[in-house]
Each structure stands twice: as C-alpha cells, then as structure tokens.
Design a protein around this motif. Structure first.
Motif, PDB file in Angstrom:
ATOM      1  N   VAL A 107       0.796  -1.191   0.462  1.00  0.00           N
ATOM      2  CA  VAL A 107       0.296  -0.716  -0.001  1.00  0.00           C
ATOM      3  C   VAL A 107       0.931   0.998   0.161  1.00  0.00           C
ATOM      4  CG1 VAL A 107      -2.087  -1.009   1.783  1.00  0.00           C
ATOM      5  CG2 VAL A 107       0.041   0.351   2.430  1.00  0.00           C
ATOM      6  N   THR A 115      -4.885   5.067   2.893  1.00  0.00           N
ATOM      7  CA  THR A 115      -4.270   4.157   2.078  1.00  0.00           C
ATOM      8  C   THR A 115      -4.961   5.043   0.958  1.00  0.00           C
ATOM      9  OG1 THR A 115      -5.209   2.096   3.207  1.00  0.00           O
ATOM     10  CG2 THR A 115      -4.528   2.452   0.622  1.00  0.00           C
ATOM     11  N   LEU A 117      -2.959   4.213  -2.428  1.00  0.00           N
ATOM     12  CA  LEU A 117      -3.548   2.661  -3.639  1.00  0.00           C
ATOM     13  C   LEU A 117      -3.150   1.243  -3.173  1.00  0.00           C
ATOM     14  CD1 LEU A 117      -1.025   4.568  -6.227  1.00  0.00           C
ATOM     15  CD2 LEU A 117      -2.693   4.199  -6.163  1.00  0.00           C
ATOM     16  N   ARG A 119      -1.901  -2.594  -3.575  1.00  0.00           N
ATOM     17  CA  ARG A 119      -1.165  -3.645  -4.713  1.00  0.00           C
ATOM     18  C   ARG A 119      -1.228  -5.167  -4.163  1.00  0.00           C
ATOM     19  NH1 ARG A 119      -3.838  -0.212  -7.060  1.00  0.00           N
ATOM     20  NH2 ARG A 119      -2.651   1.038  -8.870  1.00  0.00           N
ATOM     21  N   LEU A 142       4.829   1.029  -7.147  1.00  0.00           N
ATOM     22  CA  LEU A 142       4.296   1.869  -5.791  1.00  0.00           C
ATOM     23  C   LEU A 142       5.052   3.202  -6.230  1.00  0.00           C
ATOM     24  CD1 LEU A 142       4.060  -0.377  -2.879  1.00  0.00           C
ATOM     25  CD2 LEU A 142       1.447   0.944  -4.446  1.00  0.00           C
ATOM     26  N   GLU A 145       4.229   5.288  -9.876  1.00  0.00           N
ATOM     27  CA  GLU A 145       2.463   6.065  -9.094  1.00  0.00           C
ATOM     28  C   GLU A 145       2.239   6.855  -8.161  1.00  0.00           C
ATOM     29  OE1 GLU A 145      -0.476   3.170  -9.353  1.00  0.00           O
ATOM     30  OE2 GLU A 145       0.264   1.432  -9.276  1.00  0.00           O
ATOM     31  N   TYR A 149       0.973  12.592  -7.155  1.00  0.00           N
ATOM     32  CA  TYR A 149       1.190  12.739  -6.138  1.00  0.00           C
ATOM     33  C   TYR A 149       1.863  14.513  -5.764  1.00  0.00           C
ATOM     34  CZ  TYR A 149      -2.223   9.352  -4.546  1.00  0.00           C
ATOM     35  OH  TYR A 149      -3.281   7.929  -5.134  1.00  0.00           O
ATOM     36  N   GLU A 378      -4.163  -6.540   2.431  1.00  0.00           N
ATOM     37  CA  GLU A 378      -4.448  -4.810   2.558  1.00  0.00           C
ATOM     38  C   GLU A 378      -3.979  -3.988   4.254  1.00  0.00           C
ATOM     39  OE1 GLU A 378      -4.944  -6.854  -1.095  1.00  0.00           O
ATOM     40  OE2 GLU A 378      -5.904  -6.662   0.746  1.00  0.00           O
TER      41      GLU A 378
END
Length: 399
Positions: A107, A115, A117, A119, A142, A145, A149, A378
């Motif tokens: 995460v 959280t 994201l 995966r 991660l 991605e 942000y 998760e």
C-alpha cells in the motif's frame, strides 16, 4: 541486487522529521491519532505544559507537518476563536508491505496512514533473494504511482509473521516463509533506497489500530488475530509491548488443553494447535468427516450442517475464548480487537469465543470489550506503513 532496483524520484533518503525532543514526537503523535486539537487540549492529553506545547509545535508548523486552523464551530462569546492543530496528511508518503507465504501485499499511504493505493502480487519463491526481488518490484511500482502525488515517499514498513526483532531489523524465524536470521531491514533498504522498518505482522497491525483504528485513545488494549495462525498484539500503558525477547503476546502458544493435539512449537493443546486453520482441517479429517482440502471447504461444510466441521469450529472458538481470557486476566485491557482472515468464519464460533471468555475471565476482567474487525491483508500492509510512520516520527536521526 541490480541497479535497476533504485527508487524513483518519489523516494527520499534524506527527509528527516523535525522533532528535536521526545516531547515534540509525543505531541505530534497525539495530534496524529487524536486530532485536530486545540493547544490547550493537546497539552492536557499529552500531559505537558502550554509552553512546552508551543515550543514543540512551532518547528512542526514551520516544516509543514502541522497546520493550525480557526475552530469556527467553537467560537467563544468574546475574543478570538480557539485554533485547532491538525496534521497535514499530504506532507509525506509511506509504503507498507505485508509478506505472506505466497504473496506480497503493498500500500501507499499518506502521513495519516490513509491508503491511497493498494497492490498485491504472487511470490515466486520463499527464499530471501526471490522475496526481495518481488519486494523491490512492488516498491518500484508504488513509487512510480506515487510520483503523481508530487510528495516524497520517506519510509517503508514490512510486516512478517513470526519472531521479528524490530530494533535490529532481523527476521529471527518466520514459519510461513521458512526464514531464520534474515536481516530484512538492511536488505530492503539496499534494494529500495528507503529507510525500512521490519516488524511482526500482528504488532504492525496493532500499531495501526492504536494510532488510527479501534485502539485510538485507549491506554490498554489487545489485538488477537485468527487464521493461518493465532497471534496477539498488546498495548500496555500506551505502548506496544514486544517483551525482552520480542515474543510478548504469543497467545497462540498458550496451552488451553494439556491433552490436546501437538503443536509445531513442541507443546500440546496450544490455542494455535486447536484454532488455526490447519488445525481445524486436521480435526475434521481425524474425525472422519467429509473431505475438506481447504479452509473454504471446511467453512462450507460447517455452514451446511456437517457435524464434524461444526464441532471443529466449536472447539476452536472455545480455545480462542480461553486464550483471550488469559490476556484479560493478566493485563486487564479495556478492549480486545479480534481480526484476521479467520473472521470469515466468525459466525461459526462467535458464541463459543464469547462464552469461553466469560467463563474463564476472572472478576472485572470479564468487563473487557470484545470487538471484531475483519481486516483484509491490505490492512495488514497498512499496519506495516504505520510502523514506518512511527519510526519516522520517533527515530528522526536513524539512517
């Protein structure tokens, strides 16, 4: 590992938290878990003077970790409204990984452990080299991605079942991964470029519950997890307890039936030897019931009324209830949070857990509240992120 494991631009190896004193870390943690708060309320909850709070808050506001807003809903009759201090969750990002025997769950969270994201990916092999490769790949994904942000990822937490020495970052023994003496924090930092915190998975989940979940505001509580194993995380006087040797809370290896089945730890009749998923499957097979090759099949049999399957779950519930009563009798927690993948079958043994707990809890210990919180893996990865956040705040000078 190859240089391709290097972190993306979202990662940082230099970001440090501006808490110059333990008091500053305590104040920030109080706002993080219980805020927004006025400075007066913050001083009361932290047990510090108003002057100490002002001194600690100033650099945290200047660095952007804390924000102060007017409390327009509590405007006094005269004078200015009180200001509320809150954490800017977007100030920093963290990664959390949960390793099981065959998967890695990851995460990306913000500073408030929300959280952003999630995966997951299979593990091709359990040997450390293969797991580290999968870990590095998950972190790269991660981090890529996280670039969107525009905020740095400043820490990585990894949660592993078994005997984990968080201070040293070493997995002493993990039964599901079949590891012994693996310096996981050092290895993970080497392949990701991020400061890594490694902890037992149940303790990591307990940190998340203490700061961001069912334990917020409680000084004494426990988290009991049921599923492939039976674990327990303890919070005593506001601190997550690991014990002198890192194995505090191992209720899975509390003997509740001296004549019970053998446990892999070498004893007989442990809670885990009766109530863990493998033990339930073994009990059904030994009783001569219908064939159940997986825990999902065992649950289906029990719900269909199979007597042997229902007896196995009933027996498991009694063992768990006695184990929880042991925790309550020894430590007197305000609440016990029951979680883990085994809660998918909670309807099959809930009554037995509660009745066995009530029968075995001594005196006022029976007033302990039992709360169930089904949490997917998760959320265990989020627990790992919580340990990274904790390390970032309380160990600002660590490498």
């Amino acid at each position: 590992m190859a240089s391709s494991s290097a972190p993306s631009s979202a990662a940082s190896t230099a970001e440090t938290f501006p808490a110059g004193t333990p008091a500053a870390a305590q104040i920030f943690t109080t706002v993080l878990s219980q805020g927004p708060l006025t400075r007066l309320e913050l001083a009361r909850r932290a047990g510090l003077s108003a002057a100490a709070v002002t001194k600690a808050v100033r650099p945290l506001i200047e660095a952007g970790y804390l924000v102060e807003d007017a409390d327009t809903e509590a405007r006094p009759a005269l004078g200015r409204p009180a200001n509320l201090v809150r954490v800017d969750g977007g100030r920093a990002l963290f990664l959390g990984l949960k390793l099981t025997g065959d998967q890695v769950f990851g995460v990306l969270t913000d500073l408030r452990c929300r959280t952003l994201l999630a995966r997951h990916a299979p593990l091709s092999d359990r040997v450390p080299k293969a797991v580290l490769a999968s870990t590095a790949e998950m972190v790269r994904e991660l981090l890529t991605e996280a670039d969107g942000y525009g905020v740095r990822v400043v820490g990585l937490g990894i949660a592993v079942s078994g005997d984990v020495d968080r201070a040293e970052g070493v997995v002493r023994y993990s039964p599901f991964l079949e590891w012994r003496e693996v310096p996981l924090a050092e290895l993970a930092t080497a392949v990701t470029g991020l400061p890594a915190t490694v902890d037992n998975d149940v303790r990591a989940l307990t940190v998340a519950e203490q700061w961001f979940g069912a334990g917020v505001g409680l000084s004494d509580f426990a988290v009991v997890t049921v599923g492939a194993g039976v674990g327990c995380g303890l919070v005593v006087h506001g601190e997550v307890v690991a014990g002198a040797h890192g194995v505090a809370g191992e209720i899975g290896h509390v003997t509740v039936d001296p004549n019970g089945p053998p446990c892999h730890c070498g004893n007989r009749g442990c809670v885990e030897a009766i109530a863990a998923d493998p033990a339930i499957l073994a009990r059904i097979r030994e009783a001569g019931g219908a064939e159940a090759d997986s825990i999902d099949e065992a649950v289906a049999l029990a719900r269909a009324g199979d007597a042997h399957a229902r007896e196995a779950y009933s027996r498991a519930g009694e063992a768990i209830g006695r184990g929880i009563a042991t925790v309550a009798n020894l430590l007197g927690p305000e609440r016990v949070v029951i979680s883990g993948e085994g809660l998918a079958a909670y309807d099959l043994f809930a009554d037995q857990i509660r009745s066995a707990f009530a029968a075995a809890a001594f005196g006022s210990a029976a007033r302990c509240e039992l709360e169930t919180r089904p949490l997917p893996f998760e959320e265990w990865a989020r627990g790992a992120a919580a340990t990274a956040i904790q390390s970032f705040i309380t160990e600002p000078n660590r490498p």
